[in-house]
Design an enzyme around this catalytic site. Structure first.
Site, short mmCIF file in Angstrom:
data_model
loop_
_atom_site.label_atom_id
_atom_site.label_comp_id
_atom_site.label_asym_id
_atom_site.label_seq_id
_atom_site.Cartn_x
_atom_site.Cartn_y
_atom_site.Cartn_z
N HIS A 61 6.53 -3.32 2.38
CA HIS A 61 5.88 -4.55 1.92
C HIS A 61 6.12 -5.66 2.94
O HIS A 61 7.23 -6.18 3.03
CB HIS A 61 6.45 -4.94 0.56
N SER B 222 3.41 -12.06 1.03
CA SER B 222 3.32 -11.72 -0.38
C SER B 222 2.76 -12.90 -1.16
O SER B 222 1.66 -13.37 -0.89
CB SER B 222 4.70 -11.26 -0.87
N ASP C 252 1.67 -0.24 1.65
CA ASP C 252 2.33 -1.31 0.90
C ASP C 252 2.24 -1.01 -0.59
O ASP C 252 1.15 -0.90 -1.14
CB ASP C 252 1.64 -2.63 1.22
#
Length: 495
Positions: free
Chosen positions: A465, A224, A437
């Site tokens: 995610h 991320s 995602d």
């Protein structure tokens, strides 16, 4: 994302909460109380490619046992890397020493901005094949956790009690007022620190730690927001990249408004998948799940009382409470129940989801980094207008997500946007992107892998995610072979 719900906010911490991770889940030694020290020296000769800053001395790094085979250190680094002889800040670092023939240090960052990595390496299941060959390193980025934390702003419950969808001038004035209070408090409390919290600074901190550990090159796994750190590192230190995995990829090139709008579209897609699977869950009793969400959001505009002494559900809590469960299918049943309860007159379960979300990430550093790393309109009216445009294409998420960043229109530090990063001259960089995602859309990975000069795209066909070392045998095998043996999969590989 984030406040954590936004751009790149939910981290592997979320996954550990969902899976009830504990330190016992990790393969660590239990009897090592040794203390080791890495001696200071001089930085390796090739300096950051994007900087003319003078060389920075390698910091002292002294490890001390901090329990169950773990070692911790506090490291002093320059506040301003362009002024290496000036003020310093302290970074908190933790390692799990390699259990076998050591290749080097493997740095992890699990996302954010606003989530530390030092404690998360305790609860993240690094495979034994990787633990054997690497020191596993978790560094709390500057301003986060125990690394000179940025403590400013206002309570998240106050921040997100404000309606993010603007119906009139009063709504707009209220949103701007709470945002100004937030920014003013940060400037008053830590104005000296705010200009030096960008991702390029974090990458330079990480390079100093690499040098302090005696490694010529860096191995890294970033999730991320951690993919932004990885890209910034590769841009500044291309010759020092040994191996790098970027999972749940942030595209650093577009302006912030475009990124926020794209994320809103990702959440719309995730919501559609949640709704389509409704009948497969015993907890979902809706004939039309999307209509039920619309009803819940409409009721929240007027406030929904909550049971158990909890505060009422308003539109702000409804927005982030809706975002949070879409990160992972294991939360979809909770979303079913929270939406149903709100429609039936009890906003408590949705408020609980919102509160679970706001506990995950430090909001102060989240906005401090987000406002530095991207370009944003400096006029609040432009922000509000762009939010309405986002609402037209993502009606359940667009306006609230874009307006969340209105803090950046008034942020008291000039931006240092990352822009489009190509990182020529690096070793192959593995870019892992998941088709479903919601937070960092699949297309981000495709775009970034193509833009990076040595990017290699690996597709995970699924929802959620991030995925590396989280249960996909196909993805994990590729990642282990790459990290340990530098075996690079074919570009375009799908799991």
């Amino acid at each position: 994302m984030t406040n954590p719900r936004r751009l790149i906010a939910v981290t592997i911490a979320t996954m550990c909460l969902l899976a009830a991770c504990s330190p016992s889940d990790i393969d660590v030694d239990r009897d090592d109380d040794s203390t080791t020290t890495s001696a200071p020296g001089t930085a390796t000769p090739d300096e950051p490619t994007s900087s003319t800053a003078p060389p920075v001395s390698v910091p002292d790094l002294s490890w001390s046992s901090c329990g169950s085979g773990r070692e911790c250190a506090t490291v002093a680094v320059p506040l301003d890397h362009d002024d290496p002889g000036g003020a310093t800040i302290e970074l908190h670092v933790k390692r799990l020493p390699a259990k076998g023939d050591r290749i080097g240090a493997l740095f992890f960052n699990f996302g954010g901005p606003g989530a530390g990595a030092a404690d998360l390496i305790d609860v993240f299941g690094v495979p034994a094949a990787v633990r054997a060959r690497f020191d596993i390193i978790g560094m709390d980025p500057r301003g986060v956790g125990r690394s000179t934390p940025l403590d400013c702003g206002i309570d998240p419950r106050t921040l997100y009690a404000v309606d993010p969808t603007i119906e009139d001038d009063i709504d707009a004035a209220t949103l701007l007022d709470v945002s100004e209070r937030y920014a003013d408090d940060c400037e008053r409390e830590r104005g000296d620190l705010l200009p030096h919290l960008g991702t390029r600074d974090v990458a330079r901190d990480m390079d100093l730690l690499r040098a302090a550990m005696g490694d010529d090159q860096l191995s890294y796994v970033g999730y991320s927001y951690g993919t932004s750190i990885g890209q910034a590192y590769a841009e500044q230190f291309p010759g020092r990249v040994r191996a790098m995995i970027l999972d749940g990829v942030v595209d650093t090139a577009p302006p912030g408004i475009e990124v926020a709008t794209a994320q809103a579209l990702g959440f719309e897609s995730a919501l559609a998948r949640w709704a389509a699977s409704c009948r497969s869950r015993s907890t979902c009793r809706f004939d039309d799940a999307i209509a039920a969400v619309d009803r819940m959001q409409a009721l929240a505009e007027g406030g929904v009382n909550s049971s158990g002494g909890r505060r009422a559900l308003g539109p702000g809590e409804a927005a982030i409470g809706l975002d949070y469960p879409l990160y992972d299918q294991r939360l979809w049943s909770q979303l079913d129940q929270a939406v149903a309860a709100a429609i039936d007159g009890d906003g408590g379960p949705m408020v609980d989801l919102a509160d679970d979300y706001t506990r995950l990430v430090d909001f102060s550093i989240y906005f401090a980094v987000s406002c530095l790393d991207s370009t944003w309109p400096r006029d609040p009216d432009t922000f509000l207008s762009k939010a309405k445009e986002a609402d037209a294409v993502a009606p359940r998420f667009g306006e609230s997500i874009v307006n969340d960043y209105i803090r950046c229109a008034i942020w008291p530090a000039d931006p240092d946007p990352l822009g489009a990063i190509t990182a020529p001259g690096t070793a192959p960089i593995l870019v892992v992107s998941t088709t479903g995602d919601p937070a960092t859309p699949y297309e981000n990975g495709v775009t970034v892998a193509r833009r990076l000069e040595t990017g290699v795209l690996v597709t995970n066909d699924g929802d959620g995610h991030t995925i590396v070392f989280q249960g996909s045998s196909c993805i994990d095998a590729l990642a282990i072979d790459y990290l340990v043996d530098l075996t690079v999969p074919d570009d375009g590989t799908t799991c």
